[in-house]
Design a protein around this motif. Structure first.
Motif, short mmCIF file in Angstrom:
data_model
loop_
_atom_site.label_atom_id
_atom_site.label_comp_id
_atom_site.label_asym_id
_atom_site.label_seq_id
_atom_site.Cartn_x
_atom_site.Cartn_y
_atom_site.Cartn_z
N THR A 7 0.86 -1.19 0.00
CA THR A 7 0.00 0.00 0.00
C THR A 7 0.90 1.24 0.00
OG1 THR A 7 0.07 0.16 2.39
CG2 THR A 7 -1.67 -1.24 1.45
N ASN A 8 0.26 2.42 0.01
CA ASN A 8 1.03 3.68 0.12
C ASN A 8 1.94 3.65 1.35
OD1 ASN A 8 -0.62 4.40 -1.94
ND2 ASN A 8 -1.71 6.03 -0.83
N ALA A 9 1.43 3.08 2.44
CA ALA A 9 2.22 3.07 3.69
C ALA A 9 3.49 2.24 3.53
CB ALA A 9 1.37 2.53 4.84
N HIS A 10 3.40 1.12 2.79
CA HIS A 10 4.60 0.31 2.55
C HIS A 10 5.62 1.11 1.74
CE1 HIS A 10 1.64 -2.80 3.54
NE2 HIS A 10 2.68 -3.51 3.96
N TYR A 11 5.11 1.88 0.77
CA TYR A 11 6.05 2.70 -0.01
C TYR A 11 6.65 3.81 0.85
CZ TYR A 11 5.48 0.15 -4.27
OH TYR A 11 5.55 -0.85 -5.20
N GLY A 12 5.88 4.30 1.81
CA GLY A 12 6.43 5.28 2.75
C GLY A 12 7.54 4.64 3.58
N ALA A 13 7.31 3.40 4.01
CA ALA A 13 8.32 2.69 4.81
C ALA A 13 9.57 2.43 3.97
CB ALA A 13 7.73 1.37 5.32
N LEU A 14 9.37 2.04 2.71
CA LEU A 14 10.52 1.86 1.82
C LEU A 14 11.29 3.18 1.70
CD1 LEU A 14 12.19 0.31 -0.34
CD2 LEU A 14 10.45 0.97 -2.02
N GLY A 15 10.55 4.28 1.59
CA GLY A 15 11.17 5.60 1.46
C GLY A 15 11.99 5.97 2.69
N ILE A 16 11.49 5.62 3.87
CA ILE A 16 12.23 5.93 5.11
C ILE A 16 13.61 5.26 5.05
CG2 ILE A 16 12.33 5.53 7.61
CD1 ILE A 16 9.22 5.64 7.59
N PRO B 207 5.25 8.39 16.72
CA PRO B 207 4.58 7.99 15.49
C PRO B 207 4.30 6.49 15.45
CG PRO B 207 6.93 8.19 15.10
CD PRO B 207 6.72 8.46 16.57
N LEU B 208 3.21 6.15 14.79
CA LEU B 208 2.84 4.74 14.60
C LEU B 208 2.44 4.59 13.14
CD1 LEU B 208 2.00 1.89 15.62
CD2 LEU B 208 -0.18 2.90 16.32
N LEU B 209 3.12 3.70 12.43
CA LEU B 209 2.83 3.53 10.99
C LEU B 209 1.79 2.43 10.79
CD1 LEU B 209 3.80 4.62 8.19
CD2 LEU B 209 5.36 2.66 8.12
N GLY B 210 0.78 2.71 9.96
CA GLY B 210 -0.21 1.69 9.60
C GLY B 210 -0.70 1.94 8.19
N THR B 211 -1.33 0.96 7.59
CA THR B 211 -1.93 1.20 6.27
C THR B 211 -3.16 2.08 6.46
OG1 THR B 211 -3.42 -0.66 6.42
CG2 THR B 211 -1.22 -1.12 5.52
N LEU B 212 -3.68 2.59 5.37
CA LEU B 212 -4.88 3.44 5.47
C LEU B 212 -6.01 2.68 6.16
CD1 LEU B 212 -5.93 6.25 4.54
CD2 LEU B 212 -6.96 5.07 2.61
N GLU B 213 -6.18 1.44 5.75
CA GLU B 213 -7.26 0.65 6.34
C GLU B 213 -7.03 0.41 7.84
OE1 GLU B 213 -8.35 -2.50 3.73
OE2 GLU B 213 -9.72 -3.34 5.23
N GLU B 214 -5.79 0.14 8.20
CA GLU B 214 -5.48 -0.05 9.63
C GLU B 214 -5.73 1.23 10.42
OE1 GLU B 214 -2.03 -3.51 9.08
OE2 GLU B 214 -1.45 -1.40 9.22
N CYS B 215 -5.38 2.38 9.81
CA CYS B 215 -5.62 3.66 10.50
C CYS B 215 -7.12 3.86 10.71
CB CYS B 215 -5.06 4.83 9.68
SG CYS B 215 -3.25 4.87 9.65
N VAL B 216 -7.92 3.55 9.70
CA VAL B 216 -9.37 3.73 9.82
C VAL B 216 -9.92 2.78 10.90
CG1 VAL B 216 -11.57 3.38 8.62
CG2 VAL B 216 -9.72 4.64 7.50
N ARG B 217 -9.48 1.54 10.86
CA ARG B 217 -9.98 0.57 11.87
C ARG B 217 -9.60 1.01 13.29
NH1 ARG B 217 -12.07 -3.83 9.68
NH2 ARG B 217 -11.43 -4.43 7.61
N ALA B 218 -8.35 1.43 13.44
CA ALA B 218 -7.91 1.87 14.79
C ALA B 218 -8.70 3.10 15.22
CB ALA B 218 -6.41 2.17 14.78
#
Ligand code: F3S
Length: 394
Positions: free
Chosen positions: A195-204, A379-390
């Motif tokens: 997801t976008n979040a994985h690409y953000g993690a790759l970017g970090i 900070p806590l990293l999650g996918t968009l769906e995980e952020c919505v669920r949380a």
């Protein structure tokens, strides 16, 4: 440096004292980087727009300037929404200063677009010379759209806005845009579900290794939002202003680049999928913050569909350009009926909203990098769906 008549007139003060000073800033920069001349820019994006980042010293400096921008010039996110900031608990003294900053930029002819994604609302073409300064926007227009800009500081971008010029060096020159470090992923098949979040993690990870070098990725097939996320994170954990993804970003298709990609010697780094996954944490969130960089239309649609018929149980902020919010009232209403807040003009990092907010869950690699230093938040990293669920207590 070679100066044309207009450059010389600016330096002579024929266009006023401010523009003279601005040209002196650009000339000093040009000399440092051994630019042979100045070029015209098509547009400018000016950072240093939040009172939180520029403070009283920046505001006083802005108030000494006069004159008007001579090319389309867009302002980065400011420290609060232009309207409705009272409803968000922004301190009055901060708001007063921010309004003064806004007025100073407006007086200089900088459009109060207040977004780090002006490329969604303006036509940016491959090969355009720009002077942009917000690091994720710089990365996006260089890498994804194939335009050309160095990573300007606030003052040099403002100088370009008021003169229409920038020194010709660095990423304006094609030969300086070729890859300098290669990244491979140990398990390319795993990236298909990213997801976008994985690409953000790759970017970090990739940004920290790259520093200010130009990365070249193979093995990944990101869409535009994923590219935005990857580039923003690399610009935050490193100083990456341009990257290439094989057969995805435009310049990798040109013979000149293909030749360099094949023939140049470069460091090769392998990143393990496991390293990416380790960045996703398991803390309990106190706040959800999405939209770093500001949301695209597709991201807004996805959020509206995820939040439809859900109810948030904690502060839930979504940051987007006012222009996007105004264009999509129906999508926004779906989001608002969940209890989430859509906050235009500002963001989770440059506003005081996340300051000491506890654990802030986000799907952004850039926000993940900046939240501790800029907001004293965890900070806590999650996918968009995980952020919505949380955010909805699920
Ligand atoms: Fe944009 Fe703020 Fe993130 S300026 S890239 S939303 S830190």
């Amino acid at each position: 440096m070679e100066l044309d008549k207009y450059d010389q007139a600016l330096l002579n003060g024929e266009y006023g004292e401010t523009k003279q000073k601005m040209m002196e800033i650009l000339l000093a920069l040009g000399k440092i980087y051994e630019a042979e001349k100045f070029i015209e820019v098509k547009s400018v994006q000016v950072s240093g727009a939040s009172f939180k980042t520029i403070g009283d010293a920046g505001l006083s400096w802005l108030n000494t300037l006069s004159g008007k921008a001579v090319v389309p010039s867009f302002l980065n996110p400011i420290g609060m929404p232009r309207d409705e900031w009272q409803n968000l608990g922004i301190p009055d003294d901060f708001a007063k200063k921010q309004l003064e900053v806004n007025a100073a930029y407006a007086r200089l002819g900088i459009r109060l677009t207040c977004t780090c994604t002006p490329y969604y609302f303006n036509i940016i073409e491959r090969g355009d010379h720009l002077a942009w300064s917000e690091s994720s926007a710089v990365s996006y227009v260089n890498s994804v759209l194939g335009a050309r800009t160095n990573r300007e500081g606030g003052p040099s971008a403002l100088a370009a806005a008021l003169t229409g010029k920038t020194p010709y060096y660095g990423l304006h020159i094609v030969k300086n845009r070729v890859p300098q470090i290669d990244f491979h992923i140990d398990d390319p098949a795993a990236t298909k579900s990213w997801t976008n979040a994985h690409y953000g993690a790759l970017g970090i990870i990739a940004g920290a290794i790259s520093g200010n070098r130009i990365p070249f990725f193979t093995d990944i097939r990101p869409n535009r939002d994923m590219l935005k996320s990857l580039g923003a994170a690399m610009a935050a954990s490193g100083a990456v202003a341009l990257y290439h993804v094989n057969e995805i970003t435009p310049e990798t298709r040109f013979p000149f680049f293909k030749k360099h990609i094949e023939e140049d010697d470069r460091e090769v780094v392998e990143i393990e999928v496991a390293e990416i996954e380790e960045l996703f944490g398991s803390l309990e969130a106190d706040v959800i913050a999405l939209g770093c960089p500001h949301l695209s239309e597709e991201e807004l649609e996805e959020l509206a569909s995820l939040l439809e018929s859900r109810r948030v149980v904690m502060p839930f902020y979504i940051f987007a350009a006012e222009e996007l919010r105004a264009k999509h009232p129906d999508l926004c209403n779906k989001i608002l009926s969940s209890g989430a807040k859509i906050v235009p003009d500002t963001c989770m990092v440059v506003s005081p909203l996340m300051d000491k907010a506890g654990v802030v869950m986000t799907n952004s690699g850039k926000a993940f990098t900046y939240l501790p230093g800029m907001c004293k938040a965890t900070p806590l990293l999650g996918t968009l769906e995980e952020c919505v669920r949380a955010g909805c207590g699920e």
